[in-house]
Motif scaffolding. Sequence first.
Motif, short mmCIF file in Angstrom:
data_model
loop_
_atom_site.label_atom_id
_atom_site.label_comp_id
_atom_site.label_asym_id
_atom_site.label_seq_id
_atom_site.Cartn_x
_atom_site.Cartn_y
_atom_site.Cartn_z
N ASP A 8 0.99 -1.15 0.28
CA ASP A 8 -0.01 -0.04 0.02
C ASP A 8 1.10 1.12 0.19
O ASP A 8 0.77 2.30 -1.08
CB ASP A 8 -0.98 0.04 1.27
CG ASP A 8 -2.17 -1.18 0.83
OD1 ASP A 8 -2.15 -1.44 -0.11
OD2 ASP A 8 -2.78 -0.93 2.28
N GLY A 9 1.97 1.34 1.07
CA GLY A 9 2.51 2.29 0.95
C GLY A 9 3.84 2.69 -0.52
O GLY A 9 3.75 3.58 -0.67
N ILE A 10 3.87 1.68 -1.17
CA ILE A 10 4.56 1.65 -2.99
C ILE A 10 3.39 2.39 -3.69
O ILE A 10 3.08 3.15 -4.24
CB ILE A 10 5.19 0.63 -3.01
CG1 ILE A 10 6.38 -0.11 -2.70
CG2 ILE A 10 5.20 0.29 -4.35
CD1 ILE A 10 6.73 -1.51 -2.17
N LYS A 70 0.78 3.86 -2.95
CA LYS A 70 0.99 6.01 -2.49
C LYS A 70 1.89 6.21 -3.43
O LYS A 70 1.65 6.93 -3.72
CB LYS A 70 0.29 5.90 -0.97
CG LYS A 70 -0.55 5.07 -0.49
CD LYS A 70 -0.45 5.91 1.27
CE LYS A 70 -1.77 5.24 1.55
NZ LYS A 70 -2.14 5.14 3.09
N LYS A 71 3.24 5.73 -3.00
CA LYS A 71 4.13 6.84 -3.65
C LYS A 71 3.93 6.46 -5.57
O LYS A 71 4.15 7.79 -5.97
CB LYS A 71 5.73 5.81 -3.21
CG LYS A 71 6.08 6.75 -2.15
CD LYS A 71 7.78 5.77 -2.20
CE LYS A 71 7.96 6.24 -0.47
NZ LYS A 71 8.61 8.01 -0.14
N VAL A 72 3.60 5.76 -6.01
CA VAL A 72 3.70 5.61 -7.02
C VAL A 72 2.30 6.67 -7.73
O VAL A 72 2.94 7.55 -8.52
CB VAL A 72 3.34 3.87 -8.05
CG1 VAL A 72 2.73 4.17 -9.23
CG2 VAL A 72 4.61 3.24 -7.57
N ASP A 73 0.99 6.10 -7.36
CA ASP A 73 0.34 7.39 -7.34
C ASP A 73 0.38 8.54 -7.59
O ASP A 73 0.21 8.92 -8.41
CB ASP A 73 -1.00 7.28 -6.39
CG ASP A 73 -1.58 5.74 -7.04
OD1 ASP A 73 -1.48 4.96 -7.74
OD2 ASP A 73 -2.75 5.01 -5.86
N LYS A 74 1.77 8.96 -6.77
CA LYS A 74 2.01 10.72 -6.76
C LYS A 74 2.81 10.95 -7.73
O LYS A 74 2.87 12.07 -8.02
CB LYS A 74 2.35 10.58 -4.72
CG LYS A 74 2.94 12.01 -4.58
CD LYS A 74 2.83 12.24 -3.01
CE LYS A 74 4.09 13.19 -2.97
NZ LYS A 74 5.63 13.06 -3.57
N ASP A 75 3.88 10.22 -7.97
CA ASP A 75 5.15 10.55 -8.68
C ASP A 75 5.22 9.98 -9.26
O ASP A 75 5.68 10.22 -10.41
CB ASP A 75 5.97 9.59 -8.02
CG ASP A 75 6.63 10.64 -6.19
OD1 ASP A 75 6.08 11.37 -6.18
OD2 ASP A 75 6.70 9.61 -5.87
N LEU A 76 4.44 8.97 -10.05
CA LEU A 76 4.14 8.04 -11.24
C LEU A 76 3.82 9.35 -12.63
O LEU A 76 4.75 9.54 -13.54
CB LEU A 76 3.23 6.74 -12.14
CG LEU A 76 3.53 6.32 -13.36
CD1 LEU A 76 5.20 5.95 -13.46
CD2 LEU A 76 2.78 5.11 -13.22
N PRO A 77 2.81 10.44 -12.25
CA PRO A 77 2.16 11.54 -13.06
C PRO A 77 3.38 12.75 -13.79
O PRO A 77 3.61 12.44 -15.10
CB PRO A 77 1.47 12.27 -12.58
CG PRO A 77 0.76 11.26 -11.78
CD PRO A 77 1.30 10.27 -10.79
N VAL A 78 3.81 12.72 -12.04
CA VAL A 78 5.02 13.83 -12.96
C VAL A 78 6.41 13.45 -13.48
O VAL A 78 6.82 13.75 -14.30
CB VAL A 78 6.04 14.36 -11.07
CG1 VAL A 78 6.90 14.99 -11.43
CG2 VAL A 78 4.45 14.55 -9.93
N ILE A 79 6.41 11.95 -13.49
CA ILE A 79 7.82 11.08 -14.10
C ILE A 79 7.44 10.97 -15.64
O ILE A 79 8.09 11.51 -16.36
CB ILE A 79 7.72 9.84 -13.19
CG1 ILE A 79 8.48 9.78 -12.36
CG2 ILE A 79 9.32 9.18 -14.53
CD1 ILE A 79 8.61 8.41 -11.32
N LEU A 80 5.96 10.66 -15.60
CA LEU A 80 5.76 10.95 -17.51
C LEU A 80 5.44 12.40 -18.01
O LEU A 80 6.07 12.07 -18.51
CB LEU A 80 4.32 9.94 -17.27
CG LEU A 80 4.38 8.75 -16.93
CD1 LEU A 80 2.87 8.17 -16.73
CD2 LEU A 80 4.83 7.51 -17.18
N LYS A 81 4.83 12.63 -17.14
CA LYS A 81 5.22 14.39 -17.87
C LYS A 81 7.09 14.71 -18.20
O LYS A 81 6.82 15.46 -18.97
CB LYS A 81 4.20 15.33 -16.19
CG LYS A 81 4.45 17.05 -17.51
CD LYS A 81 3.75 17.90 -16.56
CE LYS A 81 3.50 19.26 -16.72
NZ LYS A 81 3.25 19.74 -16.05
#
Length: 77
Positions: free
Chosen positions: A53-55, A57-68
Amino acid sequence: MVDQLNVEKKGIPTVTVVTTAFEESIKTLIKDQGVSDMALVVTEHPMAGHNLDGIKKKVDKDLPVILKLATQWQPAK
C-alpha cells in the motif's frame, strides 16, 4: 546519479528520482558536474521499507510527474 549525469552530458535527457534526504546533495552534484538543468522528481524519504500500500501511494503520487517530465520536460534557458 553519476550515470544519469554522463547521459545528460551527451544530450540525452533523463528523469531522475531522488528522495528528500538527498535532494540538496544531488542538486549540488548536478551543478558541480557542469550540468545546468535536469529533470528531477523529489519524493519523500525513505523509498525502501514500504508495504504494498505504501508503494502504491508513492507510485500514485509520483508516476504522473515522472511521465510528464519524460515526455514534456525541457531544460531551462
